[in-house]
Design an enzyme around this catalytic site. Structure first.
Site, PDB file in Angstrom:
ATOM      1  N   TRP A 332      -1.743  29.081  16.210  1.00 17.32           N
ATOM      2  CA  TRP A 332      -0.472  29.700  15.819  1.00 17.32           C
ATOM      3  C   TRP A 332      -0.275  31.033  16.545  1.00 17.32           C
ATOM      4  O   TRP A 332       0.524  31.853  16.123  1.00 17.32           O
ATOM      5  CB  TRP A 332      -0.443  29.917  14.306  1.00 17.32           C
ATOM      6  CG  TRP A 332      -0.305  28.661  13.514  1.00 17.32           C
ATOM      7  CD1 TRP A 332       0.849  28.127  13.028  1.00 17.32           C
ATOM      8  CD2 TRP A 332      -1.349  27.758  13.125  1.00 17.32           C
ATOM      9  NE1 TRP A 332       0.598  26.958  12.363  1.00 17.32           N
ATOM     10  CE2 TRP A 332      -0.747  26.698  12.401  1.00 17.32           C
ATOM     11  CE3 TRP A 332      -2.721  27.726  13.321  1.00 17.32           C
ATOM     12  CZ2 TRP A 332      -1.465  25.640  11.864  1.00 17.32           C
ATOM     13  CZ3 TRP A 332      -3.451  26.657  12.786  1.00 17.32           C
ATOM     14  CH2 TRP A 332      -2.825  25.637  12.078  1.00 17.32           C
ATOM     15  N   CYS A 368       1.430  22.312  12.024  1.00 14.37           N
ATOM     16  CA  CYS A 368       1.482  21.420  10.859  1.00 14.37           C
ATOM     17  C   CYS A 368       2.161  20.085  11.124  1.00 14.37           C
ATOM     18  O   CYS A 368       1.680  19.043  10.670  1.00 14.37           O
ATOM     19  CB  CYS A 368       2.133  22.127   9.673  1.00 14.37           C
ATOM     20  SG  CYS A 368       3.897  22.456   9.855  1.00 14.37           S
ATOM     21  N   HIS A 427       6.809  23.630   5.957  1.00 14.01           N
ATOM     22  CA  HIS A 427       5.435  23.138   6.137  1.00 14.01           C
ATOM     23  C   HIS A 427       5.481  21.626   6.034  1.00 14.01           C
ATOM     24  O   HIS A 427       6.168  21.064   5.179  1.00 14.01           O
ATOM     25  CB  HIS A 427       4.496  23.728   5.090  1.00 14.01           C
ATOM     26  CG  HIS A 427       3.074  23.279   5.242  1.00 14.01           C
ATOM     27  ND1 HIS A 427       2.469  23.169   6.470  1.00 14.01           N
ATOM     28  CD2 HIS A 427       2.146  22.881   4.332  1.00 14.01           C
ATOM     29  CE1 HIS A 427       1.225  22.742   6.304  1.00 14.01           C
ATOM     30  NE2 HIS A 427       1.005  22.555   5.022  1.00 14.01           N
ATOM     31  N   ASP A 450      -2.679  16.778   3.019  1.00 14.88           N
ATOM     32  CA  ASP A 450      -2.348  17.825   3.989  1.00 14.88           C
ATOM     33  C   ASP A 450      -3.531  18.052   4.922  1.00 14.88           C
ATOM     34  O   ASP A 450      -4.615  18.435   4.480  1.00 14.88           O
ATOM     35  CB  ASP A 450      -1.996  19.124   3.248  1.00 14.88           C
ATOM     36  CG  ASP A 450      -1.344  20.158   4.157  1.00 14.88           C
ATOM     37  OD1 ASP A 450      -1.365  19.965   5.388  1.00 14.88           O
ATOM     38  OD2 ASP A 450      -0.812  21.149   3.634  1.00 14.88           O
ATOM     39  N   TYR A 613       6.446  30.435  11.881  1.00 13.97           N
ATOM     40  CA  TYR A 613       7.109  29.565  10.897  1.00 13.97           C
ATOM     41  C   TYR A 613       6.263  29.416   9.633  1.00 13.97           C
ATOM     42  O   TYR A 613       6.748  28.997   8.588  1.00 13.97           O
ATOM     43  CB  TYR A 613       7.395  28.186  11.506  1.00 13.97           C
ATOM     44  CG  TYR A 613       6.215  27.252  11.535  1.00 13.97           C
ATOM     45  CD1 TYR A 613       6.005  26.330  10.520  1.00 13.97           C
ATOM     46  CD2 TYR A 613       5.285  27.316  12.574  1.00 13.97           C
ATOM     47  CE1 TYR A 613       4.911  25.495  10.531  1.00 13.97           C
ATOM     48  CE2 TYR A 613       4.192  26.473  12.587  1.00 13.97           C
ATOM     49  CZ  TYR A 613       4.012  25.559  11.574  1.00 13.97           C
ATOM     50  OH  TYR A 613       2.920  24.731  11.597  1.00 13.97           O
TER      51      TYR A 613
END
Length: 786
Positions: A332, A368, A427, A450, A613
């Site tokens: 990220w 993600c 997400h 997840d 984000y």
């Protein structure tokens, strides 16, 4: 002389993720037989007899090389002479032993086995079946099968150490009639030396790749066919079988969540929802083998692979790289120079094949939606109904408080080092479908999973499966990771102000900020389906508040809830239409409403920041302070503008910005606070097919794009791919001038007919999240052109 084999029971897998390989490609040393010549001390009539009876040990005759003799009576002195037995001829040998000459698994994609098991779409020549369902096979023998004197069974093995008690070594007997719910086989047809078997598997069978051999036996000895990798059988979960845990009763949903190899993934903000097409490609050549390779790399025992809860949890852990060298390395930072920018990927196939090609080295890089796209591919490939889900304004709770906490100093300025909780603009994770027999009734159905590595679960970076029903009712004590998912979709945002003595007091809470417009692709169309109601009751309803209070009573800040105070001034931030575009000024509206009969004076503080984000702060762009007078019962609208020059050099991948507005009402000391995330919309790539699309014939498409920015885009890279059209291709285009329009033409040869999707994306340092999709209908090649 029974075949002698070395024991492999000494091998064990220690720890959660040891280095274990299934070794399907070649026999391991432990599995190889010792040369039987070593057991024969001298050349005599016994050896000559052994050459006749056991040619796999003493090869001499070609007619029985596909069968291993594993048990024939040894000659004894009682047979007469000097312990030597008369040597039978080849014809007599055929009458003594029953040998397997060939096996036909009827594995054609258009045959009954593959079509009835809904595995005809896999681009593989292997037999791929679903558990809990029967399949057929032909076996050709050395002579006609006699059911009164001959015995035959199938032998299936999976994993590095196949054990009958653990379900990884399966012995399938012949029975007169199939009873179901167990491993069994029956003869349904016999034609001379050929027999046709109908074989059944239980709905709880371990999934994976099985090695097949056929064992025969009669009073004269035993024989076993030689393992042929071409006859390996892949067994998957079965959503069409009512007794399988993953059973789904809607055929439309099975078509969508198992058989659809493309989908839509949503991103952006709750007010500006963007969508991109994703190639799941679960049926592509080699992908099933890669998915089992990923399972193998986890080091978990195959004996647990019959439980979809275990499999889903393994995949959740293995799609990210921390702690287990999984498929994707998250990044990220904004610097992707050592790999591929997450926004460039448009499908899972390229990622999974690269991981396999490099023998389990994590692929760089993912975020993600990439993690979630790969999870959908793997689970659909293995037979678990799965969809990709996006939650907007998604909370990341770091302290198990089940609240999202914002800490402010005495001047209402954020205390950055304390603000570790965050709210991501969006997400992406997954829902998978299964019964939950390990939970109280009513918790089956969709389960949240997840794979993005945020927090550890039982010491490993994974999350789920968490029952959506449990999340909806705040039953966060139910496994797995239900509390974390609850916080993502329904936590309250609580503002804390630092007191003079260093303690903090709760000054404000927002109850409708987290978990908005939870989205997934609709069944049977490319429309967006809002599934928020599956995760939570309507915001503000009694049921929703009860769920929140139930959940938070198990959290670390159960006492955070106090009686609400009277509020007569409200604060709201909105935008018009689809919102601001990249390269233009951003305009928002701040609305103050005074519902009292007296004038109110409000001191407002605003701060706009560039955000990852994920909700992580990168840089503050601008701050403002202003005093506003609001008349009794007045609604006052303030126009707020952010110019392009203020943000152009500070944006991250998702062009995400956050406006934080806080204030105090002078007369009542009422606190006002809100945060509003928005993005700058990027243009689409326009893809236009040129001419007709026919299987095996070259065609062209034109890809066009207009630079929306008043600056040059440097080192632009286009990425194009399409299932059945062309494999992933990168095009280094170069620079694109300010506001310039460009087009390029790509040629390829379609390989599959039907409606196919061609995807394209653009990436450069100045602009990301630019992509496009075109439906291309490919016709079969006509006979006239052959």
């Amino acid at each position: 002389m029974p075949a002698e084999r070395r024991s492999i029971r000494g091998r064990s897998a220690v720890g959660r993720f040891p280095s274990v390989t299934l070794g399907f490609g070649e026999d391991t040393e432990e599995e190889k037989e010792e040369p039987k010549e070593n057991n024969v001390k001298k050349r005599n009539a016994c050896q000559e007899w052994l050459r006749k009876v056991c040619p796999c040990c003493c090869p001499k005759h070609d007619d029985v090389t596909d069968t291993e003799v594993t048990g024939v009576d040894e000659p004894s002195k009682e047979d007469g002479g000097n312990g030597e037995k008369p040597v039978p001829g080849d014809k007599e040998l055929d009458e003594v032993l029953l040998k397997v000459k060939s096996i036909d698994l009827l594995k054609s994609k258009s045959g009954a086995n593959r079509t009835e098991h809904h595995t005809h779409l896999y681009q593989s020549d292997n037999l791929i079946i679903r558990r809990g369902q029967s399949f057929e096979m032909w076996i050709t023998l050395s002579r006609p099968f006699n059911p009164t004197s001959d015995e035959l069974h199938l032998d299936l093995k999976t994993g590095p150490l196949a054990v009958v008690a653990k379900g990884t070594h399966v012995i399938i007997p012949l029975v007169a009639k199939l009873e179901g719910d167990r491993w069994e086989a029956t003869v349904v047809k016999q034609e001379d030396k050929k027999i046709k078997l109908l074989v059944n598997s239980p709905p709880t069978a371990v999934i994976g790749r099985y090695q097949l051999t056929v064992e025969t036996n009669n009073q004269n000895g035993s024989a076993s066919s030689t393992h042929d990798p071409a006859n390996d059988i892949y067994i998957l979960f079965n959503p069409w079988c009512q007794d399988d845990i993953v059973y789904m009763d809607s055929e439309d949903e099975r078509q969508e969540y198992i058989l659809n190899d493309t989908g839509r993934i949503y991103y952006g903000t709750k007010d500006q929802i963007g969508a991109r097409t994703w190639n799941y490609g679960q049926f592509n050549d080699g992908i099933l083998a890669v998915c089992l390779f990923v399972m193998e790399k986890s080091g978990t025992s195959p004996s647990g692979w019959g439980d979809p809860i275990n499999v889903v949890r393994i995949i959740s852990a293995m799609v990210n790289s921390p702690d287990d060298q999984g498929v994707l390395e998250g990044n990220w930072s904004g610097d992707y120079s050592n790999g591929t920018s997450p926004t460039v990927w448009s499908g899972s196939v390229e990622i999974l094949k690269e991981y396999h090609k490099k023998n389990g080295t994590p692929v760089k890089y993912g975020q993600c939606w990439v993690f979630a796209g790969v999870v959908t591919t793997v689970l659909r490939c293995l037979g678990v109904p799965t969809r990709t889900v996006t939650n907007f304004s998604s909370a990341h709770d770091t302290d198990v408080s089940l609240t999202t906490d914002v800490y402010l100093d005495e001047n209402l300025e954020p205390i950055e080092y304390l603000n570790v909780d965050s709210i991501w603009n969006f997400h992406v994770w997954n829902d998978c479908w299964m019964a939950r027999e390990d939970l109280p009734p009513g918790n089956g159905g969709w389960q949240a999973v997840d794979a993005t590595p945020q927090e550890t679960s039982q010491g490993t970076y994974c999350c789920g499966p968490a029952s959506l029903a449990a999340v909806r009712y705040g039953q966060v004590f139910l496994k797995h990771d239900t509390s974390f998912v609850f916080a993502e979709v329904n936590s309250d945002k609580i503002y804390w102000q630092k007191n003079a003595d260093g303690t903090f007091s709760q000054i404000y809470s927002e109850k409708k900020i987290v978990g908005v417009s939870i989205s997934t692709k609709a069944v049977g169309s490319d429309e967006r389906s809002d599934i928020t109601h599956l995760y939570k009751h309507p915001e503000g309803s009694d049921e929703e508040r009860i769920a929140v209070e139930t959940a938070c009573s198990y959290g670390s800040k159960a006492k955070a809830y106090s009686s609400p105070t009277a509020e007569d001034v409200s604060l709201e931030v909105t935008l018009d239409g689809e919102g601001p575009k990249m390269g233009k000024d951003a305009e928002l509206m701040i609305t103050l409403k005074n519902s009292s009969s007296q004038q109110r004076s409000v001191s407002l503080h605003s701060q706009v920041s560039v955000m990852y984000y994920t909700g992580v702060h990168k840089a503050t762009v601008r701050t403002d302070t202003t005093d506003i007078e609001v008349l009794p019962n007045e609604e006052k609208i303030l126009e707020w503008t952010l110019e392009y020059k203020d943000y152009k050099d500070k944006l991250m991948d998702q062009a995400a910005l956050m406006l934080t507005v806080s204030g105090r009402v002078k007369e009542t000391q009422q606190i006002l606070a809100t945060q509003f995330s928005f993005r700058l919309r990027t243009p689409d790539l326009i893809i236009k097919p040129l001419g007709k699309a026919v299987v095996g014939e070259k065609m062209s498409v034109e890809i066009s794009f207009t630079n929306p920015l008043p600056q040059v885009l440097k080192a632009v890279v286009f990425h194009v791919e399409g299932l059945g059209l062309l494999t992933a291709r990168k095009i280094n285009y170069g620079d694109i001038g300010s506001h310039a329009s460009v087009s390029l033409t790509e040629q390829f040869i379609p390989t599959l007919s039907g409606t196919r999707k061609l995807l394209a994306s653009l990436d450069c340092k100045q602009l990301t999240q630019v992509h496009g999709v075109s439906d291309i209908t490919v016709e079969e090649k006509s006979n006239a052109s052959l």
